[in-house]
Design a protein around this motif. Structure first.
Motif, PDB file in Angstrom:
ATOM      1  N   ASP A  31       1.213   8.904  -3.563  1.00 23.64           N
ATOM      2  CA  ASP A  31       1.556   7.653  -2.890  1.00 23.64           C
ATOM      3  C   ASP A  31       1.729   7.812  -1.378  1.00 23.64           C
ATOM      4  O   ASP A  31       2.174   6.878  -0.706  1.00 23.64           O
ATOM      5  CB  ASP A  31       2.859   7.080  -3.473  1.00 23.64           C
ATOM      6  N   VAL A  32       1.409   8.982  -0.851  1.00 25.77           N
ATOM      7  CA  VAL A  32       1.543   9.236   0.583  1.00 25.77           C
ATOM      8  C   VAL A  32       0.203   9.684   1.159  1.00 25.77           C
ATOM      9  O   VAL A  32      -0.420  10.606   0.635  1.00 25.77           O
ATOM     10  CB  VAL A  32       2.619  10.315   0.865  1.00 25.77           C
ATOM     11  N   GLU A  33      -0.232   9.004   2.225  1.00 28.43           N
ATOM     12  CA  GLU A  33      -1.439   9.402   2.941  1.00 28.43           C
ATOM     13  C   GLU A  33      -1.049  10.053   4.264  1.00 28.43           C
ATOM     14  O   GLU A  33      -0.086   9.627   4.913  1.00 28.43           O
ATOM     15  CB  GLU A  33      -2.330   8.190   3.217  1.00 28.43           C
ATOM     16  N   VAL A  34      -1.805  11.070   4.672  1.00 32.41           N
ATOM     17  CA  VAL A  34      -1.480  11.832   5.875  1.00 32.41           C
ATOM     18  C   VAL A  34      -2.636  11.755   6.867  1.00 32.41           C
ATOM     19  O   VAL A  34      -3.806  11.857   6.494  1.00 32.41           O
ATOM     20  CB  VAL A  34      -1.186  13.308   5.534  1.00 32.41           C
ATOM     21  N   ALA A  35      -2.300  11.568   8.155  1.00 32.86           N
ATOM     22  CA  ALA A  35      -3.282  11.615   9.237  1.00 32.86           C
ATOM     23  C   ALA A  35      -2.733  12.503  10.347  1.00 32.86           C
ATOM     24  O   ALA A  35      -1.510  12.613  10.531  1.00 32.86           O
ATOM     25  CB  ALA A  35      -3.566  10.212   9.772  1.00 32.86           C
ATOM     26  N   TRP A  36      -3.647  13.143  11.076  1.00 30.09           N
ATOM     27  CA  TRP A  36      -3.268  14.035  12.175  1.00 30.09           C
ATOM     28  C   TRP A  36      -3.882  13.512  13.465  1.00 30.09           C
ATOM     29  O   TRP A  36      -5.049  13.108  13.494  1.00 30.09           O
ATOM     30  CB  TRP A  36      -3.746  15.460  11.930  1.00 30.09           C
TER      31      TRP A  36
ATOM     32  N   ARG B  72       0.845  -1.185   0.000  1.00 29.83           N
ATOM     33  CA  ARG B  72       0.000   0.000   0.000  1.00 29.83           C
ATOM     34  C   ARG B  72       0.883   1.237   0.000  1.00 29.83           C
ATOM     35  O   ARG B  72       2.107   1.163   0.058  1.00 29.83           O
ATOM     36  CB  ARG B  72      -0.924   0.009   1.215  1.00 29.83           C
ATOM     37  N   CYS B  73       0.244   2.398  -0.007  1.00 26.19           N
ATOM     38  CA  CYS B  73       0.994   3.646  -0.017  1.00 26.19           C
ATOM     39  C   CYS B  73       1.606   3.907   1.361  1.00 26.19           C
ATOM     40  O   CYS B  73       1.268   3.252   2.342  1.00 26.19           O
ATOM     41  CB  CYS B  73       0.072   4.799  -0.413  1.00 26.19           C
ATOM     42  N   VAL B  74       2.513   4.857   1.405  1.00 24.40           N
ATOM     43  CA  VAL B  74       3.158   5.243   2.666  1.00 24.40           C
ATOM     44  C   VAL B  74       2.206   6.122   3.466  1.00 24.40           C
ATOM     45  O   VAL B  74       1.641   7.078   2.947  1.00 24.40           O
ATOM     46  CB  VAL B  74       4.475   5.997   2.387  1.00 24.40           C
ATOM     47  N   ARG B  75       2.034   5.789   4.743  1.00 23.90           N
ATOM     48  CA  ARG B  75       1.138   6.548   5.614  1.00 23.90           C
ATOM     49  C   ARG B  75       1.950   7.302   6.656  1.00 23.90           C
ATOM     50  O   ARG B  75       2.772   6.705   7.358  1.00 23.90           O
ATOM     51  CB  ARG B  75       0.126   5.623   6.294  1.00 23.90           C
TER      52      ARG B  75
ATOM     53  N   GLN C 173       9.192  13.006   1.250  1.00 22.70           N
ATOM     54  CA  GLN C 173       9.168  12.631  -0.170  1.00 22.70           C
ATOM     55  C   GLN C 173      10.314  11.686  -0.507  1.00 22.70           C
ATOM     56  O   GLN C 173      10.121  10.651  -1.160  1.00 22.70           O
ATOM     57  CB  GLN C 173       9.257  13.880  -1.040  1.00 22.70           C
ATOM     58  N   ASP C 174      11.513  12.041  -0.059  1.00 24.03           N
ATOM     59  CA  ASP C 174      12.694  11.238  -0.389  1.00 24.03           C
ATOM     60  C   ASP C 174      12.620   9.843   0.215  1.00 24.03           C
ATOM     61  O   ASP C 174      12.957   8.841  -0.441  1.00 24.03           O
ATOM     62  CB  ASP C 174      13.962  11.943   0.104  1.00 24.03           C
ATOM     63  N   VAL C 175      12.175   9.744   1.472  1.00 24.34           N
ATOM     64  CA  VAL C 175      12.090   8.445   2.134  1.00 24.34           C
ATOM     65  C   VAL C 175      10.975   7.612   1.517  1.00 24.34           C
ATOM     66  O   VAL C 175      11.136   6.412   1.259  1.00 24.34           O
ATOM     67  CB  VAL C 175      11.861   8.623   3.655  1.00 24.34           C
ATOM     68  N   ALA C 176       9.834   8.238   1.243  1.00 24.66           N
ATOM     69  CA  ALA C 176       8.695   7.514   0.666  1.00 24.66           C
ATOM     70  C   ALA C 176       9.021   6.959  -0.714  1.00 24.66           C
ATOM     71  O   ALA C 176       8.577   5.865  -1.075  1.00 24.66           O
ATOM     72  CB  ALA C 176       7.475   8.429   0.603  1.00 24.66           C
ATOM     73  N   GLN C 177       9.787   7.699  -1.495  1.00 24.09           N
ATOM     74  CA  GLN C 177      10.088   7.291  -2.859  1.00 24.09           C
ATOM     75  C   GLN C 177      11.433   6.577  -2.989  1.00 24.09           C
ATOM     76  O   GLN C 177      11.854   6.239  -4.087  1.00 24.09           O
ATOM     77  CB  GLN C 177      10.054   8.521  -3.767  1.00 24.09           C
ATOM     78  N   GLY C 178      12.101   6.350  -1.851  1.00 20.60           N
ATOM     79  CA  GLY C 178      13.343   5.597  -1.860  1.00 20.60           C
ATOM     80  C   GLY C 178      14.550   6.365  -2.350  1.00 20.60           C
ATOM     81  O   GLY C 178      15.589   5.761  -2.666  1.00 20.60           O
ATOM     82  N   ARG C 179      14.441   7.692  -2.434  1.00 18.60           N
ATOM     83  CA  ARG C 179      15.585   8.483  -2.901  1.00 18.60           C
ATOM     84  C   ARG C 179      16.608   8.731  -1.795  1.00 18.60           C
ATOM     85  O   ARG C 179      17.748   9.081  -2.072  1.00 18.60           O
ATOM     86  CB  ARG C 179      15.095   9.843  -3.435  1.00 18.60           C
ATOM     87  N   ARG C 180      16.168   8.550  -0.550  1.00 15.61           N
ATOM     88  CA  ARG C 180      17.047   8.780   0.594  1.00 15.61           C
ATOM     89  C   ARG C 180      16.855   7.642   1.594  1.00 15.61           C
ATOM     90  O   ARG C 180      15.730   7.335   1.965  1.00 15.61           O
ATOM     91  CB  ARG C 180      16.709  10.113   1.254  1.00 15.61           C
ATOM     92  N   PRO C 181      17.942   6.998   2.038  1.00 12.72           N
ATOM     93  CA  PRO C 181      17.778   5.943   3.049  1.00 12.72           C
ATOM     94  C   PRO C 181      17.378   6.553   4.397  1.00 12.72           C
ATOM     95  O   PRO C 181      17.858   7.628   4.768  1.00 12.72           O
ATOM     96  CB  PRO C 181      19.166   5.296   3.120  1.00 12.72           C
ATOM     97  N   TYR C 182      16.497   5.862   5.081  1.00 11.87           N
ATOM     98  CA  TYR C 182      16.089   6.355   6.395  1.00 11.87           C
ATOM     99  C   TYR C 182      17.247   6.182   7.376  1.00 11.87           C
ATOM    100  O   TYR C 182      17.808   5.077   7.495  1.00 11.87           O
ATOM    101  CB  TYR C 182      14.861   5.588   6.892  1.00 11.87           C
ATOM    102  N   PRO C 183      17.645   7.244   8.114  1.00  8.06           N
ATOM    103  CA  PRO C 183      18.787   7.153   9.040  1.00  8.06           C
ATOM    104  C   PRO C 183      18.412   6.438  10.332  1.00  8.06           C
ATOM    105  O   PRO C 183      18.250   7.063  11.388  1.00  8.06           O
ATOM    106  CB  PRO C 183      19.148   8.619   9.279  1.00  8.06           C
TER     107      PRO C 183
END
Length: 404
Positions: free
Chosen positions: A271-276, A236-239, A359-369
């Motif tokens: 591809d990203v869903e947001v909740a508050w 699924r998409c990134v939440r 954006q970068d983490v969701a799309q794999g452009r940046r590794p999560y630290p």
């Protein structure tokens, strides 16, 4: 003129609070002395003034006590302006059970416990000497044994006696008048690294802080297993969940409220869903009883200074910090764990930086630290293991046997 008027109102309010605390203390003590004519019994009392029903920690501990033959009583009721009359009756019941039980378990400060006088064991000479130069509790109830099972996993932001006389904390006068965090026999934290911060926050000798963990850790592990299984079965998409901490003072800035007003979900892509999820106490509800569905469904949690990051860590989630006010927050209430220093690649001060990171983490452009997140959490969960409730009950029963 406005500042002077505000000061005068504050002084009057402080005097009224002190007078109310004195009256309450007299009533509580008189009622307690009467109830103490009745014999004590093998009862464990669970108290909370922020929830209307016991949460996982209380229920898990209560079941373990009950399995060992104890009488278990839950007195949980959220204090609100609409419930003042019924809460008064609740207080009378609380005093009665405090006079009958051998063990009392709290998850937050309770004014009845703080204003009563129990049979206590005094601190040793070294701790009494230390108390002469600091606000330090040096008497610990032996009958009943009072256990503060603080509701947060880690010591993130400063609280209690660490934040006295700051906009986000109590005043020294209020803390003294209402006996805030007075009358604990032992205080439970998760992780050896948090004992020193808890000792400061509750103003107790560090010997009275025990790293026994919280039963909820078991629940989180079970939920993580279910999450991992679902993740394998479903793509699924990134939440992303935005979940800030509670802001107690109207004078404190609230960056997440400001961010919510200008936020545009389309900034993150389809591809990203947001909740508050703002703090339930801030929304006028009671304290949260269980892990929220929003957290269970999230892939990335964005917070400022909320201890939700520790739950996210155990659940295998990723986290980031939106902290444009961190310089102010370092002063009020202060930080025990500073994300700007411990996890600099996860701490962001502008919306633009945060959006780019997501954006970068969701799309794999940046590794999560992940190493930054590990550094922030530290050794909080190193000694945690299944069945934490048994460890806590073993500790309490051991203390009772040693005092007999």
């Amino acid at each position: 003129f406005r500042d002077e008027s505000h000061t005068r109102c504050g002084i009057r309010s402080g005097i009224m609070k002190a007078a109310f605390a004195s009256l309450a203390r007299w009533f509580f003590k008189a009622s307690y002395r009467i109830c103490c004519f009745l014999p004590r019994r093998n009862e464990v009392l669970f108290l909370s003034r922020q929830v209307d029903e016991p949460g996982y920690n209380f229920r898990s501990l209560g079941s373990e006590f009950q399995r060992r033959g104890w009488i278990v009583s839950y007195l949980t009721k959220r204090l609100s302006k609409r419930a003042v009359a019924s809460y008064s009756f609740h207080v009378v019941r609380e005093i009665y059970h405090l006079a009958r039980c051998r063990v009392c378990v709290l998850d937050r400060y309770d004014p009845v416990v703080g204003l009563l006088d129990f049979d206590c064991e005094a601190a040793d000479g070294a701790n009494i000497e230390l108390a002469s130069s600091a606000l330090l509790h040096t008497e610990f109830p032996g009958q009943p044994v009072v256990l503060q099972l603080w509701h947060a996993f880690g010591a993130f932001k400063k609280f209690g006696f660490q934040s006295l006389d700051t906009p986000e904390g109590h005043s020294t006068r209020t803390a003294q008048s209402f006996g805030i965090h007075r009358n604990y026999s032992w205080i439970v934290c998760t992780g050896e690294q948090n004992r020193a911060a808890y000792a400061e926050a509750f103003s107790y000798p560090i010997e009275r802080i025990v790293a026994l963990g919280l039963p909820e850790y078991d629940d989180l592990l079970e939920k993580r297993k279910a999450i991992d299984k679902t993740a394998v079965e479903n793509e699924r998409c990134v939440r992303v969940l935005f979940a800030p901490t509670l802001r107690k003072s109207d004078d404190s800035p609230h960056p997440f409220r400001e961010l919510r007003r200008v936020w545009d979900d389309s900034l993150l892509g389809e591809d990203v869903e947001v909740a508050w999820s703002f703090h339930p106490l801030e929304e006028g509800a009671g304290a949260s009883l269980n892990v929220s569905e929003a957290l269970l469904e999230a892939d990335l949690v964005v917070t400022d200074y909320s201890s939700i990051v520790y739950e996210a860590y155990v659940l295998g989630k990723r986290a980031a910090f939106y902290v444009p006010d961190i310089d102010d927050y370092r002063r009020s209430p202060g930080l025990n764990a500073d994300p700007g220093k411990l996890a600099p690649r996860l701490a962001f001060s502008t919306q633009e930086e945060l959006v780019e990171f997501i954006q970068d983490v969701a799309q794999g452009r940046r590794p999560y630290p992940q190493e930054d997140f590990e550094r922030f959490v530290g050794s909080t969960f190193d000694d945690c293991s299944p069945h934490m409730e048994s460890r806590i009950v073993d500790f309490i029963e051991g203390r009772l046997r040693s005092s007999e």
